[in-house]
Design a protein around this motif. Structure first.
Motif, PDB file in Angstrom:
ATOM      1  N   SER A  75       4.289   2.080 -55.854  1.00 24.48           N
ATOM      2  CA  SER A  75       3.983   1.703 -57.231  1.00 24.48           C
ATOM      3  C   SER A  75       3.248   0.374 -57.352  1.00 24.48           C
ATOM      4  N   ASN A  76       3.709  -0.687 -56.679  1.00 25.87           N
ATOM      5  CA  ASN A  76       3.047  -1.972 -56.885  1.00 25.87           C
ATOM      6  C   ASN A  76       2.125  -2.378 -55.742  1.00 25.87           C
ATOM      7  N   LYS A  77       2.155  -1.687 -54.649  1.00 23.90           N
ATOM      8  CA  LYS A  77       1.263  -1.903 -53.510  1.00 23.90           C
ATOM      9  C   LYS A  77       1.334  -3.325 -52.947  1.00 23.90           C
ATOM     10  N   SER A  78       2.511  -3.925 -52.969  1.00 27.18           N
ATOM     11  CA  SER A  78       2.657  -5.232 -52.338  1.00 27.18           C
ATOM     12  C   SER A  78       2.790  -5.060 -50.835  1.00 27.18           C
ATOM     13  N   VAL A  79       2.518  -6.128 -50.102  1.00 26.31           N
ATOM     14  CA  VAL A  79       2.648  -6.131 -48.649  1.00 26.31           C
ATOM     15  C   VAL A  79       3.748  -7.139 -48.321  1.00 26.31           C
ATOM     16  N   ALA A 108      -4.929 -17.388 -48.258  1.00 28.67           N
ATOM     17  CA  ALA A 108      -3.938 -16.352 -48.549  1.00 28.67           C
ATOM     18  C   ALA A 108      -2.603 -16.926 -48.108  1.00 28.67           C
ATOM     19  N   GLY A 109      -1.537 -16.390 -48.615  1.00 27.67           N
ATOM     20  CA  GLY A 109      -0.244 -16.924 -48.236  1.00 27.67           C
ATOM     21  C   GLY A 109       0.865 -15.948 -48.510  1.00 27.67           C
ATOM     22  N   PHE A 110       2.071 -16.486 -48.576  1.00 29.52           N
ATOM     23  CA  PHE A 110       3.263 -15.675 -48.761  1.00 29.52           C
ATOM     24  C   PHE A 110       4.084 -16.275 -49.886  1.00 29.52           C
ATOM     25  N   ILE A 111       4.580 -15.414 -50.773  1.00 27.31           N
ATOM     26  CA  ILE A 111       5.284 -15.864 -51.963  1.00 27.31           C
ATOM     27  C   ILE A 111       6.407 -14.885 -52.272  1.00 27.31           C
ATOM     28  N   THR A 121      -2.011 -12.981 -56.852  1.00 28.47           N
ATOM     29  CA  THR A 121      -1.621 -11.585 -56.943  1.00 28.47           C
ATOM     30  C   THR A 121      -1.014 -11.171 -55.610  1.00 28.47           C
ATOM     31  N   GLU A 122       0.129 -10.536 -55.692  1.00 27.54           N
ATOM     32  CA  GLU A 122       0.772 -10.042 -54.488  1.00 27.54           C
ATOM     33  C   GLU A 122       0.905  -8.520 -54.538  1.00 27.54           C
ATOM     34  N   THR A 123       0.163  -7.904 -55.437  1.00 20.34           N
ATOM     35  CA  THR A 123       0.174  -6.445 -55.538  1.00 20.34           C
ATOM     36  C   THR A 123      -1.240  -5.910 -55.348  1.00 20.34           C
ATOM     37  N   ASP A 124      -1.355  -4.610 -55.351  1.00 22.86           N
ATOM     38  CA  ASP A 124      -2.642  -3.904 -55.293  1.00 22.86           C
ATOM     39  C   ASP A 124      -3.335  -3.973 -53.938  1.00 22.86           C
ATOM     40  N   PHE A 125      -2.569  -4.108 -52.860  1.00 25.40           N
ATOM     41  CA  PHE A 125      -3.128  -4.021 -51.514  1.00 25.40           C
ATOM     42  C   PHE A 125      -3.009  -2.585 -51.033  1.00 25.40           C
ATOM     43  N   ILE A 126      -4.000  -2.146 -50.287  1.00 27.86           N
ATOM     44  CA  ILE A 126      -3.959  -0.809 -49.702  1.00 27.86           C
ATOM     45  C   ILE A 126      -4.416  -0.884 -48.247  1.00 27.86           C
ATOM     46  N   ILE A 127      -3.929   0.052 -47.466  1.00 36.50           N
ATOM     47  CA  ILE A 127      -4.441   0.248 -46.109  1.00 36.50           C
ATOM     48  C   ILE A 127      -5.323   1.479 -46.186  1.00 36.50           C
ATOM     49  N   PHE A 128      -6.583   1.309 -45.855  1.00 34.74           N
ATOM     50  CA  PHE A 128      -7.526   2.421 -45.826  1.00 34.74           C
ATOM     51  C   PHE A 128      -8.033   2.510 -44.403  1.00 34.74           C
TER      52      PHE A 128
END
Length: 186
Positions: A75-79, A108-111, A121-128
């Motif tokens: 749903s949120n595509k976070s990593v 980039a970082g971690f939160i 933004t920590e969402t909307d990442f995808i692996i393609f």
């Protein structure tokens, strides 16, 4: 008769297999590595909340951790970053974040979820395929990661470069979940 039974059993197996995939809650991404000009698969690691590529943390970093990554839901595509060190005491694992506002060229970082801001933004990442991309609902798939050298030889800060602005010391990198090949010496 025998042929139709084999076909029916094959179809049933495909249906059962498909339902297991649809119900999957998390996708293990594994380790992530950066690839670019003169950067041949350096591992992505945590250093005081910043994303780095390399084998050694800069001297200014007090807490560094090797990580594996996963998508906890579709749903949120976070990593989510999962420390490889089992002695870590964080109860809320951090998510990878970028600053995706126009003209941003920032690390980039971690939160953690309770520390988000309007500029991150920590969402909307995808692996393609094997590569990590950013895809928000209103824009195209983007891969605008850059590596900037640190004071530690062979270690880079991973940055998100929203407008692909050329920086003299940075190089574009692709972040993948494929490790570099091992080289065996004889």
């Amino acid at each position: 008769m025998m042929h139709s039974l084999v076909t029916l059993l094959s179809f049933a197996a495909l249906t059962v297999g498909a339902s297991k995939i649809d119900k999957r809650d998390a996708l293990t991404i594994g380790r992530l590595y950066g690839y670019g000009t003169n950067i041949s698969g350096l591992p992505l690691f945590y250093g005081d909340g910043v994303a780095y590529l390399g084998q050694n943390a800069p001297s200014s970093v007090s807490t560094a951790m090797n990580l594996t990554f996963l998508h906890p839901s579709t749903s949120n595509k976070s990593v989510i970053a999962d420390p490889l060190d089992s002695n870590t005491t964080d109860s809320t694992p951090p998510s990878l974040f970028i600053n995706a506002v126009p003209n941003a060229v920032e690390p980039a970082g971690f939160i953690t979820v309770d520390n988000t801001t309007n500029s991150t933004t920590e969402t909307d990442f995808i692996i393609f395929g094997s590569a990590l991309y950013f895809k928000n609902s209103s824009g195209p798939i983007q891969a605008q990661f850059y590596a900037s050298p640190t004071d530690t030889d062979g270690t880079y800060v991973l940055k998100w470069n929203t407008n692909n602005i050329v920086e003299s010391d940075s190089v574009p990198v692709t972040v993948k979940n494929i490790a570099p090949p091992a080289i065996l010496l004889r």
